[in-house]
Scaffold this active site. Structure first.
Site, PDB file in Angstrom:
ATOM      1  CB  SER A   6       3.432  -4.907 -21.672  1.00 21.00           C
ATOM      2  OG  SER A   6       2.252  -5.987 -20.878  1.00 21.00           O
TER       3      SER A   6
ATOM      4  CB  SER B 225       8.129   9.698 -21.707  1.00 17.75           C
ATOM      5  OG  SER B 225       8.167   8.573 -22.348  1.00 17.75           O
TER       6      SER B 225
ATOM      7  CE1 TYR C  41      -3.452  10.351 -20.365  1.00 16.95           C
ATOM      8  CE2 TYR C  41      -3.586   8.177 -21.642  1.00 16.95           C
ATOM      9  CZ  TYR C  41      -4.176   9.561 -21.587  1.00 16.95           C
ATOM     10  OH  TYR C  41      -4.678   9.713 -22.268  1.00 16.95           O
ATOM     11  CB  SER C  42       1.630   5.523 -16.407  1.00 16.37           C
ATOM     12  OG  SER C  42       1.902   4.498 -16.555  1.00 16.37           O
TER      13      SER C  42
ATOM     14  CD  GLN D 126       0.428   8.569 -21.954  1.00 12.12           C
ATOM     15  OE1 GLN D 126       1.321   7.960 -22.354  1.00 12.12           O
ATOM     16  NE2 GLN D 126      -0.613   8.186 -23.107  1.00 12.12           N
TER      17      GLN D 126
ATOM     18  CD  GLU E  31       4.059 -10.010 -21.018  1.00 11.59           C
ATOM     19  OE1 GLU E  31       4.261  -8.958 -20.852  1.00 11.59           O
ATOM     20  OE2 GLU E  31       4.515 -10.644 -21.211  1.00 11.59           O
TER      21      GLU E  31
ATOM     22  CD  GLU F 275       0.834   5.515 -26.315  1.00 14.81           C
ATOM     23  OE1 GLU F 275      -0.007   5.406 -25.897  1.00 14.81           O
ATOM     24  OE2 GLU F 275       2.022   5.322 -25.937  1.00 14.81           O
TER      25      GLU F 275
HETATM   26  C1  LIG Z   1      10.742   3.690 -21.338  1.00 17.19           C
HETATM   27  C2  LIG Z   1       9.382   3.917 -20.617  1.00 17.19           C
HETATM   28  C3  LIG Z   1       8.683   4.676 -20.823  1.00 17.19           C
HETATM   29  C4  LIG Z   1       7.433   5.114 -20.940  1.00 17.19           C
HETATM   30  N1  LIG Z   1       6.940   6.414 -20.865  1.00 17.19           N
HETATM   31  C5  LIG Z   1       5.214   7.091 -20.584  1.00 17.19           C
HETATM   32  C6  LIG Z   1       4.844   8.111 -20.682  1.00 17.19           C
HETATM   33  O1  LIG Z   1       5.338   8.855 -20.924  1.00 17.19           O
HETATM   34  N2  LIG Z   1       2.879   8.218 -19.528  1.00 17.19           N
HETATM   35  C7  LIG Z   1       3.249   7.261 -19.501  1.00 17.19           C
HETATM   36  O2  LIG Z   1       1.242   7.498 -18.611  1.00 17.19           O
HETATM   37  N3  LIG Z   1       3.428   6.170 -19.370  1.00 17.19           N
HETATM   38  C8  LIG Z   1       4.334   5.954 -19.767  1.00 17.19           C
HETATM   39  N4  LIG Z   1       5.007   4.452 -19.587  1.00 17.19           N
HETATM   40  C9  LIG Z   1       3.996   3.317 -18.538  1.00 17.19           C
HETATM   41  C10 LIG Z   1       4.078   2.472 -19.271  1.00 17.19           C
HETATM   42  O3  LIG Z   1       3.028   2.073 -19.998  1.00 17.19           O
HETATM   43  C11 LIG Z   1       3.639   1.149 -18.539  1.00 17.19           C
HETATM   44  O4  LIG Z   1       4.959   0.333 -17.729  1.00 17.19           O
HETATM   45  C12 LIG Z   1       2.800  -0.218 -18.929  1.00 17.19           C
HETATM   46  O5  LIG Z   1       1.871   0.596 -18.860  1.00 17.19           O
HETATM   47  C13 LIG Z   1       2.822  -1.077 -17.817  1.00 17.19           C
HETATM   48  O6  LIG Z   1       2.628  -1.324 -16.866  1.00 17.19           O
HETATM   49  P1  LIG Z   1       3.967  -1.540 -15.436  1.00 17.19           P
HETATM   50  O7  LIG Z   1       5.177  -0.351 -15.753  1.00 17.19           O
HETATM   51  O8  LIG Z   1       2.978  -0.743 -14.269  1.00 17.19           O
HETATM   52  O9  LIG Z   1       3.380  -2.845 -15.147  1.00 17.19           O
HETATM   53  P2  LIG Z   1       2.510  -3.692 -14.787  1.00 17.19           P
HETATM   54  O10 LIG Z   1       1.256  -2.873 -15.374  1.00 17.19           O
HETATM   55  O11 LIG Z   1       2.782  -3.461 -12.895  1.00 17.19           O
HETATM   56  O12 LIG Z   1       2.766  -5.010 -15.932  1.00 17.19           O
HETATM   57  C14 LIG Z   1       3.654  -5.928 -14.536  1.00 17.19           C
HETATM   58  C15 LIG Z   1       4.617  -6.949 -15.303  1.00 17.19           C
HETATM   59  O13 LIG Z   1       2.875  -7.884 -15.250  1.00 17.19           O
HETATM   60  C16 LIG Z   1       1.809  -8.266 -16.665  1.00 17.19           C
HETATM   61  N5  LIG Z   1       0.808  -7.822 -16.759  1.00 17.19           N
HETATM   62  C17 LIG Z   1       0.211  -7.054 -15.718  1.00 17.19           C
HETATM   63  N6  LIG Z   1      -1.258  -7.120 -16.537  1.00 17.19           N
HETATM   64  C18 LIG Z   1      -1.418  -8.230 -16.951  1.00 17.19           C
HETATM   65  C19 LIG Z   1      -2.935  -9.095 -17.595  1.00 17.19           C
HETATM   66  N7  LIG Z   1      -3.605  -8.873 -16.785  1.00 17.19           N
HETATM   67  N8  LIG Z   1      -2.401  -9.827 -17.642  1.00 17.19           N
HETATM   68  C20 LIG Z   1      -0.430 -10.561 -17.852  1.00 17.19           C
HETATM   69  N9  LIG Z   1      -0.160  -9.422 -17.949  1.00 17.19           N
HETATM   70  C21 LIG Z   1      -0.099  -8.751 -17.174  1.00 17.19           C
HETATM   71  C22 LIG Z   1       3.024  -7.057 -17.777  1.00 17.19           C
HETATM   72  O14 LIG Z   1       2.932  -7.361 -19.145  1.00 17.19           O
HETATM   73  C23 LIG Z   1       4.233  -7.150 -16.677  1.00 17.19           C
HETATM   74  O15 LIG Z   1       5.242  -7.919 -17.626  1.00 17.19           O
HETATM   75  C24 LIG Z   1       6.664   4.097 -19.854  1.00 17.19           C
HETATM   76  C25 LIG Z   1       6.933   3.090 -19.862  1.00 17.19           C
HETATM   77  C26 LIG Z   1       8.285   3.177 -19.864  1.00 17.19           C
HETATM   78  C27 LIG Z   1       9.021   1.544 -19.586  1.00 17.19           C
END
Ligand SMILES: Cc1cc2nc3c(=O)[nH]c(=O)nc-3n(C[C@H](O)[C@H](O)[C@H](O)COP(=O)(O)OP(=O)(O)OC[C@H]3O[C@@H](n4cnc5c(N)ncnc54)[C@H](O)[C@@H]3O)c2cc1C
Length: 390
Positions: free
Chosen positions: A375, A157, A124-125, A122, A377, A240
């Site tokens: 997440s 991933s 996306y991120s 996937q 939050e 999901e």
């Molecule tokens: C092991 C692992 C596997 C993953 N696999 C995939 C994958 O296969 N494909 C893919 O596309 N993505 C994948 N991801 C990405 C995952 O979806 C993102 O890490 C997740 O959506 C959080 O985004 P970020 O890491 O950019 O953190 P951010 O969005 O920058 O968030 C940072 C912090 O701020 C908090 N936060 C953010 N927005 C808000 C809000 N509006 N209100 C309150 N708190 C907030 C979050 O909870 C977090 O604590 C994976 C992540 C991990 C760790």
């Protein structure tokens, strides 16, 4: 036709116990990270039995089971240490292709997912677009019958062991950032793609950065309409989150942790510490029993065609935190002895020289639970919005 769910449970149990190879069950039982090498043969066994796609309709090679049967299947598999099926093809992009793909796309992509021949990830991120996914900037511009894609995905991933990536890209800049997003299916052997591992604290290689530099993707690989990718992406993310309805793996983990605490802290010397950890496990069990009841409610809602409302978010939030609580108890039981011996290795599994090190590795890995798939939050925001409005 009326389904005899008890008979169905027995049939699935017998299959799990007799057909899932012991070496695959051993990987699951010791919390080692699953990779394509483990998942693929298991998918082939299920496919050969006609159980390759429990959630797909029959006309696409699925079992045609109802939600209750699918839930029983997942539960029994977890109870018997059989791997959960690799989700990116079967549970994510497969249903999107079934719902929104053309007949040509269905004929081209679904059989490979079903047989386990094609592996998906996937995309996306992005850096700067995780929770706020709609801010994604990877761009695709159209040139004749192709899109030219430029940008970067992150946390992808299993990209290093996948053949295909389903991805969201920006095809135009609109006032509302959810518009102008398009879903593309990209072969990972396309020229211009670079995949780099991200090292994580658990020592496993499971996530990656994926760089796309002038990657040519046929327009035929676009899902649905240009600019409507957010709709398809959301359809997928909602599926999901329902994954949290299966509490069986967490209960199994809890059971094993209980055994670990009893063994590791046997005897009078450790009585107080053992009692404290057992109490924490009891509280975790209460949380999981609550989640189990909610999971049943979610399945019943799907069976009756009722909206799921808050349930996916509540389940994701509560079970991911409880998973971490249980892993913390295990770490408190063995950590003093084993954590200093935990070191980064080549990603192939726990340090073989320190039996039991998998508990430490699992503790490290469990940090992801409250991040991926939305997440904690973000789940709380979703719940609050539904309860109190925006
Ligand atoms: C092991 C692992 C596997 C993953 N696999 C995939 C994958 O296969 N494909 C893919 O596309 N993505 C994948 N991801 C990405 C995952 O979806 C993102 O890490 C997740 O959506 C959080 O985004 P970020 O890491 O950019 O953190 P951010 O969005 O920058 O968030 C940072 C912090 O701020 C908090 N936060 C953010 N927005 C808000 C809000 N509006 N209100 C309150 N708190 C907030 C979050 O909870 C977090 O604590 C994976 C992540 C991990 C760790």
């Amino acid at each position: 036709m009326e389904v005899d769910y008890e008979a169905f449970r027995r049939e699935v149990t017998e299959f799990a116990q007799t057909r899932c190879p012991p070496e695959i069950r051993a990987v699951v039982a010791t919390y080692r990270k699953l990779s394509r090498k483990i998942w693929q043969p298991w998918q082939q066994i299920l496919h050969a039995h006609g159980w390759g796609a429990p959630s797909w309709p029959k006309q696409f090679g699925g079992t045609g089971w109802d939600p209750q049967q699918r839930h029983i299947f997942d539960e029994v598999m977890a109870e018997n240490d059989c791997p959960p099926q690799y989700h990116h093809g079967l549970r994510h992009i497969g249903p999107v292709i079934i719902e929104f793909g053309t007949p040509e796309q269905q004929a081209r992509f679904l059989p490979g997912i079903l047989s386990g021949e094609d592996w998906w990830c996937q995309g996306y991120s992005e850096p700067g677009a995780g929770s706020d996914l709609a801010s994604l900037r990877t761009a695709a511009r159209r040139e004749g019958d192709e899109y030219i894609v430029d940008g970067q995905k992150t946390w992808t991933s299993h990209a290093h062991e996948s053949d295909w990536m389903y991805t969201l890209v920006r095809t135009s800049k609109e006032a509302k950032k959810q518009q102008g997003i398009t879903m593309l299916l990209i072969p990972l052997n396309s020229p211009g793609i670079t995949i780099r591992p991200i090292r994580t604290i658990d020592g496993w290689h499971h996530v990656n950065e994926v760089f796309l530099d002038n990657v040519r993707v046929p327009v035929a690989n676009r899902i649905g309409e240009e600019g409507k990718g957010w709709t398809y992406g959301k359809f997928l993310l909602e599926r999901e989150r329902l994954g949290g309805a299966n509490v069986a793996p967490a209960l199994k983990n809890l059971e094993r942790t209980r055994e670990l605490v009893a063994q590791e802290l046997a005897g009078e010397t450790h009585r107080a510490k053992r009692a404290a950890l057992e109490l924490r496990l009891l509280l975790a069990e209460a949380e999981l029993r609550g989640a189990l009841a909610l999971g049943k409610e979610a399945v019943a809602a799907v069976m009756e065609g009722r909206p799921l409302g808050l349930l996916p978010s509540v389940l994701k939030l509560s079970t991911s935190v409880t998973h971490q609580h249980v892993a913390e108890v295990a770490m408190d039981a063995v950590g003093e002895r084993l954590a200093p011996r935990f070191r980064r290795i080549d990603g192939s599994g726990p340090n073989a020289e320190a039996p039991g090190i998998e508990w430490v590795q699992n503790y490290m890995y469990m940090r992801v639970r409250t991040i991926y798939g939305g997440s904690s939050e973000v789940q709380k925001n979703v719940i609050a919005k539904q309860l109190f409005g925006s």
